[in-house]
Design a protein around this motif. Structure first.
Motif, PDB file in Angstrom:
ATOM      1  N   GLU A  31     -99.245 -36.740  77.435  1.00  0.00           N
ATOM      2  CA  GLU A  31     -98.666 -36.172  76.585  1.00  0.00           C
ATOM      3  C   GLU A  31     -98.596 -34.391  76.650  1.00  0.00           C
ATOM      4  O   GLU A  31     -99.709 -34.039  76.725  1.00  0.00           O
ATOM      5  CB  GLU A  31     -98.970 -36.422  75.111  1.00  0.00           C
ATOM      6  N   ILE A  32     -97.335 -33.823  76.902  1.00  0.00           N
ATOM      7  CA  ILE A  32     -97.379 -32.486  77.484  1.00  0.00           C
ATOM      8  C   ILE A  32     -96.451 -31.669  76.509  1.00  0.00           C
ATOM      9  O   ILE A  32     -95.330 -32.530  76.117  1.00  0.00           O
ATOM     10  CB  ILE A  32     -97.169 -32.305  78.918  1.00  0.00           C
ATOM     11  N   VAL A  33     -96.622 -30.605  76.110  1.00  0.00           N
ATOM     12  CA  VAL A  33     -95.943 -29.576  75.656  1.00  0.00           C
ATOM     13  C   VAL A  33     -95.367 -28.784  76.704  1.00  0.00           C
ATOM     14  O   VAL A  33     -96.406 -28.201  77.257  1.00  0.00           O
ATOM     15  CB  VAL A  33     -96.533 -28.906  74.315  1.00  0.00           C
ATOM     16  N   GLY A  56     -99.244 -21.953  69.928  1.00  0.00           N
ATOM     17  CA  GLY A  56     -99.460 -21.062  68.912  1.00  0.00           C
ATOM     18  C   GLY A  56     -98.607 -21.056  67.860  1.00  0.00           C
ATOM     19  O   GLY A  56     -99.193 -21.328  66.631  1.00  0.00           O
ATOM     20  N   ASP A  57     -97.216 -21.118  67.873  1.00  0.00           N
ATOM     21  CA  ASP A  57     -96.300 -21.101  66.856  1.00  0.00           C
ATOM     22  C   ASP A  57     -96.406 -22.404  65.952  1.00  0.00           C
ATOM     23  O   ASP A  57     -95.737 -22.582  64.978  1.00  0.00           O
ATOM     24  CB  ASP A  57     -94.914 -20.901  67.549  1.00  0.00           C
ATOM     25  N   ASN A  58     -96.775 -23.599  66.719  1.00  0.00           N
ATOM     26  CA  ASN A  58     -96.841 -24.945  65.957  1.00  0.00           C
ATOM     27  C   ASN A  58     -98.168 -25.275  65.726  1.00  0.00           C
ATOM     28  O   ASN A  58     -98.539 -26.358  65.446  1.00  0.00           O
ATOM     29  CB  ASN A  58     -96.137 -25.693  66.740  1.00  0.00           C
ATOM     30  N   ASN A  92     -96.785 -35.803  69.896  1.00  0.00           N
ATOM     31  CA  ASN A  92     -96.233 -35.267  68.546  1.00  0.00           C
ATOM     32  C   ASN A  92     -94.919 -34.930  68.837  1.00  0.00           C
ATOM     33  O   ASN A  92     -94.120 -35.037  69.701  1.00  0.00           O
ATOM     34  CB  ASN A  92     -97.161 -34.084  68.085  1.00  0.00           C
ATOM     35  N   ASN A  93     -94.275 -34.183  67.694  1.00  0.00           N
ATOM     36  CA  ASN A  93     -92.774 -33.925  67.767  1.00  0.00           C
ATOM     37  C   ASN A  93     -92.469 -32.931  69.068  1.00  0.00           C
ATOM     38  O   ASN A  93     -90.952 -33.057  69.516  1.00  0.00           O
ATOM     39  CB  ASN A  93     -92.416 -33.630  66.640  1.00  0.00           C
TER      40      ASN A  93
END
Length: 163
Positions: A31-33, A56-58, A92-93
């Motif tokens: 799972e990657i952002v 950081g923003d999330n 996650n989303n």
């Protein structure tokens, strides 16, 4: 010394720094952002910064390291379609799933400037063994260039394959 012990535990030959260790591995989905852009490689850090800002923003924390996926069919250091991803512990989303499966993995020890030699060795190995590349290659960075000397950088290079 602790890093050398960790490399040895993973089966990496630390005495032969110019050789790329190559083997077949079965990877698990990740799972990657991520952020993707066509950039000059010298601007890699800016794309990395965008990923870190998104985390950081999330209020998210990278738990499994940083990867880079190369989407261009040919590598051009002045214009490469690259995706930088932070590996997360869970979906996650903001995540996307990088599929798992059989890969040829090469471990490169040393400066990032030597990665092209490692890629060449891996591609040659894949061809000699009769495998076919099925998706874009990606790199996983096992340590931080801000924390270790260039000659101690460890990069895993993955090529998804099939026979």
């Amino acid at each position: 010394m602790r890093e050398d012990m960790e490399l040895l535990r993973k089966g990496i030959d630390i005495m032969n720094q110019t050789k790329t260790e190559i083997k077949i591995v079965e990877t698990q989905p990740l799972e990657i952002v991520s952020e993707r852009a066509t950039i000059a490689i010298k601007d890699f850090d800016k794309l990395f910064g965008r990923v870190m800002k998104k985390l950081g923003d999330n209020n998210l924390q990278c738990t499994g390291g940083i990867i880079a996926l190369y989407h261009s069919s040919e590598f051009d250091p002045e214009s490469t379609d690259v995706e930088i991803g932070a590996v997360m512990a869970a979906k996650n989303n903001l995540t996307r799933t990088l599929p798992g499966g059989p890969c040829v993995m090469g471990v490169h020890l040393g400066a990032y400037g030597g990665l092209s030699e490692a890629y060449a060795a891996i591609v040659k190995w894949i061809e000699e063994k009769g495998y076919r590349i099925t998706a874009q290659p990606y790199e996983k960075y096992l340590n931080d260039p801000c924390e270790v000397p260039e000659e101690q950088l460890v990069t895993e290079i993955y090529f998804p394959i099939e026979k």
